[in-house]
Scaffold this active site. Sequence first.
Site, mmCIF file in Angstrom:
data_model
loop_
_atom_site.group_PDB
_atom_site.id
_atom_site.type_symbol
_atom_site.label_atom_id
_atom_site.label_comp_id
_atom_site.label_asym_id
_atom_site.label_seq_id
_atom_site.Cartn_x
_atom_site.Cartn_y
_atom_site.Cartn_z
ATOM 1 N N ASP A 28 0.840 -1.014 0.086
ATOM 2 C CA ASP A 28 -0.019 0.144 -0.164
ATOM 3 C C ASP A 28 0.873 1.304 -0.005
ATOM 4 O O ASP A 28 2.077 1.253 0.613
ATOM 5 C CB ASP A 28 -0.954 0.009 1.327
ATOM 6 C CG ASP A 28 -2.093 0.939 1.091
ATOM 7 O OD1 ASP A 28 -2.474 1.304 -0.137
ATOM 8 O OD2 ASP A 28 -2.542 1.228 2.142
ATOM 9 N N ARG A 32 0.149 7.801 -2.527
ATOM 10 C CA ARG A 32 0.820 8.747 -1.724
ATOM 11 C C ARG A 32 2.103 9.010 -2.148
ATOM 12 O O ARG A 32 2.620 9.943 -2.079
ATOM 13 C CB ARG A 32 0.687 8.336 -0.087
ATOM 14 C CG ARG A 32 -0.552 8.696 0.490
ATOM 15 C CD ARG A 32 -0.999 7.909 1.638
ATOM 16 N NE ARG A 32 -1.543 6.393 1.437
ATOM 17 C CZ ARG A 32 -1.374 5.567 2.245
ATOM 18 N NH1 ARG A 32 -1.107 5.811 3.692
ATOM 19 N NH2 ARG A 32 -1.895 4.295 1.932
ATOM 20 N N ARG A 41 -0.597 9.452 -10.216
ATOM 21 C CA ARG A 41 -0.655 8.010 -9.251
ATOM 22 C C ARG A 41 -0.077 7.112 -9.954
ATOM 23 O O ARG A 41 0.546 6.182 -9.541
ATOM 24 C CB ARG A 41 -2.140 7.773 -8.852
ATOM 25 C CG ARG A 41 -2.933 8.668 -8.132
ATOM 26 C CD ARG A 41 -4.266 8.300 -7.772
ATOM 27 N NE ARG A 41 -4.376 7.014 -7.009
ATOM 28 C CZ ARG A 41 -3.998 6.629 -5.599
ATOM 29 N NH1 ARG A 41 -4.143 7.934 -4.864
ATOM 30 N NH2 ARG A 41 -4.347 5.653 -5.327
ATOM 31 N N SER A 73 -7.132 -5.529 -5.390
ATOM 32 C CA SER A 73 -8.350 -6.023 -4.632
ATOM 33 C C SER A 73 -9.573 -6.022 -5.327
ATOM 34 O O SER A 73 -9.886 -5.270 -6.258
ATOM 35 C CB SER A 73 -8.518 -5.242 -3.118
ATOM 36 O OG SER A 73 -9.310 -4.256 -3.391
ATOM 37 N N ASN A 76 -10.958 -2.754 -5.478
ATOM 38 C CA ASN A 76 -10.306 -1.647 -6.153
ATOM 39 C C ASN A 76 -11.056 -1.176 -7.438
ATOM 40 O O ASN A 76 -10.422 -0.375 -8.121
ATOM 41 C CB ASN A 76 -8.786 -2.286 -6.516
ATOM 42 C CG ASN A 76 -7.620 -1.866 -5.185
ATOM 43 O OD1 ASN A 76 -6.971 -2.944 -4.962
ATOM 44 N ND2 ASN A 76 -8.191 -1.135 -4.449
ATOM 45 N N ARG A 196 -4.859 -1.852 8.887
ATOM 46 C CA ARG A 196 -6.146 -2.636 8.578
ATOM 47 C C ARG A 196 -5.721 -3.689 7.636
ATOM 48 O O ARG A 196 -4.888 -3.788 6.779
ATOM 49 C CB ARG A 196 -7.435 -1.947 8.047
ATOM 50 C CG ARG A 196 -6.950 -0.939 6.883
ATOM 51 C CD ARG A 196 -8.234 -0.213 6.270
ATOM 52 N NE ARG A 196 -7.848 0.727 5.279
ATOM 53 C CZ ARG A 196 -7.286 2.033 5.400
ATOM 54 N NH1 ARG A 196 -7.616 2.767 6.655
ATOM 55 N NH2 ARG A 196 -7.163 2.835 4.427
ATOM 56 N N GLU A 209 1.379 -13.592 12.271
ATOM 57 C CA GLU A 209 2.333 -12.329 12.927
ATOM 58 C C GLU A 209 2.062 -11.138 12.087
ATOM 59 O O GLU A 209 2.122 -11.269 10.939
ATOM 60 C CB GLU A 209 3.757 -12.501 13.172
ATOM 61 C CG GLU A 209 3.892 -13.581 14.379
ATOM 62 C CD GLU A 209 3.350 -13.473 15.623
ATOM 63 O OE1 GLU A 209 3.293 -12.171 16.254
ATOM 64 O OE2 GLU A 209 2.727 -14.298 16.286
HETATM 65 C C1 IPE Z 1 -5.207 -2.789 -0.267
HETATM 66 O O1 IPE Z 1 -4.934 -1.415 -0.636
HETATM 67 C C2 IPE Z 1 -5.347 -3.538 -1.546
HETATM 68 C C3 IPE Z 1 -4.047 -3.604 -2.297
HETATM 69 C C4 IPE Z 1 -2.824 -3.357 -1.670
HETATM 70 C C5 IPE Z 1 -4.103 -4.246 -3.404
HETATM 71 P P1 IPE Z 1 -6.109 -0.497 -0.630
HETATM 72 O O2 IPE Z 1 -5.366 0.942 -0.780
HETATM 73 O O3 IPE Z 1 -7.218 -0.605 -1.787
HETATM 74 O O4 IPE Z 1 -6.844 -0.439 0.974
HETATM 75 P P2 IPE Z 1 -7.757 0.536 1.408
HETATM 76 O O5 IPE Z 1 -9.046 1.052 0.543
HETATM 77 O O6 IPE Z 1 -7.052 1.698 1.819
HETATM 78 O O7 IPE Z 1 -8.376 -0.099 2.733
HETATM 79 C C1 IPE Z 2 -1.489 0.294 -3.479
HETATM 80 O O1 IPE Z 2 -1.375 1.640 -3.393
HETATM 81 C C2 IPE Z 2 -1.635 -0.148 -4.808
HETATM 82 C C3 IPE Z 2 -3.030 -0.482 -5.165
HETATM 83 C C4 IPE Z 2 -4.081 -0.813 -4.277
HETATM 84 C C5 IPE Z 2 -3.389 -1.039 -6.292
HETATM 85 P P1 IPE Z 2 -2.578 2.795 -3.584
HETATM 86 O O2 IPE Z 2 -2.830 3.187 -4.747
HETATM 87 O O3 IPE Z 2 -3.745 2.176 -2.525
HETATM 88 O O4 IPE Z 2 -1.866 3.843 -2.682
HETATM 89 P P2 IPE Z 2 -2.394 4.876 -1.672
HETATM 90 O O5 IPE Z 2 -3.043 4.104 -0.495
HETATM 91 O O6 IPE Z 2 -3.332 5.514 -2.296
HETATM 92 O O7 IPE Z 2 -1.242 5.858 -1.242
HETATM 93 MG MG MG Z 3 -4.020 2.486 -0.617
#
Ligand code: IPE
Ligand code: IPE
Ligand code: MG
Length: 242
Positions: A28, A32, A41, A73, A76, A196, A209
């Site tokens: 994740d 950001r 992004r 996910s 997503n 989470r 863990e």
């Molecule tokens: C979890 O990250 C899914 C993946 C890393 C593929 P998200 O960024 O989708 O999760 P939430 O929405 O913050 O819970």
């Molecule tokens: C994780 O990074 C990658 C996927 C969920 C595909 P994010 O795209 O969720 O990045 P943030 O959480 O917005 O920073």
């Molecule tokens: Mg994310």
Amino acid sequence: MTAASANVKPATGGDGSASPRHVAIIMDGNGRWAQRRHLPRVAGHRKGIEAVRTVTRAARAQGIEVLTLYAFSSENWRRPADEVGDLMGLMRRFIQSDLDDLASENVRLRIIGDLSAFAPDLRALIEGAVARTAGNDGQTLVVGLNYGSQDEIVRAARALAGRDPATIDADAVDAVLDTAGLPPVDLLIRTSGERRLSNFLLWQAAYAEILFVDALWPDFDGAALKAALDDFATRERRFGGR
Ligand code: IPE
Ligand code: IPE
Ligand code: MG
């Protein structure tokens, strides 16, 4: 009393020497990472793929038998269509560019999640990659694509429906999950400071863990993995025992 689950093990660890067989990572923070650099992004997702390469290699070097990476996910799809499109394009390119290396490094690729939602050509590419590496017996690299634990459990319940209830135990459930045959998760890492599980491996991580790290996924590297493994080695695992 039956203790039929693959997750039930004697207590281990805490002496600094234990290493996990199965490490799972919620990758994740790509968005950001990009945002902080005033980049789109997709630049974060591209950098995230470089981290996938680095960390997969580092995990192999550390002797980790199974590495599971949460890439996309089942929730997503709620993202804007252009971001979903970018992610699909990156997946396609990753397989095209990295499959030869994975195959030659004896990596066995497995997918968890429901591939039926993907475009037929992407699905064929993914299934071809899995088939090509199926005979490899080095590290197993498991990638979560359109994966959601609840969706997986619903599909598993459907697969068990109609069976004699008396034959359904934890091992029977295990055997119809996408992760069938894989060891349970020992260490679950989430990057980016979020604390989470976001619908990831809820069954398989029953006794994992858990480690939440602040690094954004594109900044996670071999040293960060090593630090996570060192932390794991200090944990005393009890599995309900004493
Ligand atoms: C979890 O990250 C899914 C993946 C890393 C593929 P998200 O960024 O989708 O999760 P939430 O929405 O913050 O819970
Ligand atoms: C994780 O990074 C990658 C996927 C969920 C595909 P994010 O795209 O969720 O990045 P943030 O959480 O917005 O920073
Ligand atoms: Mg994310």
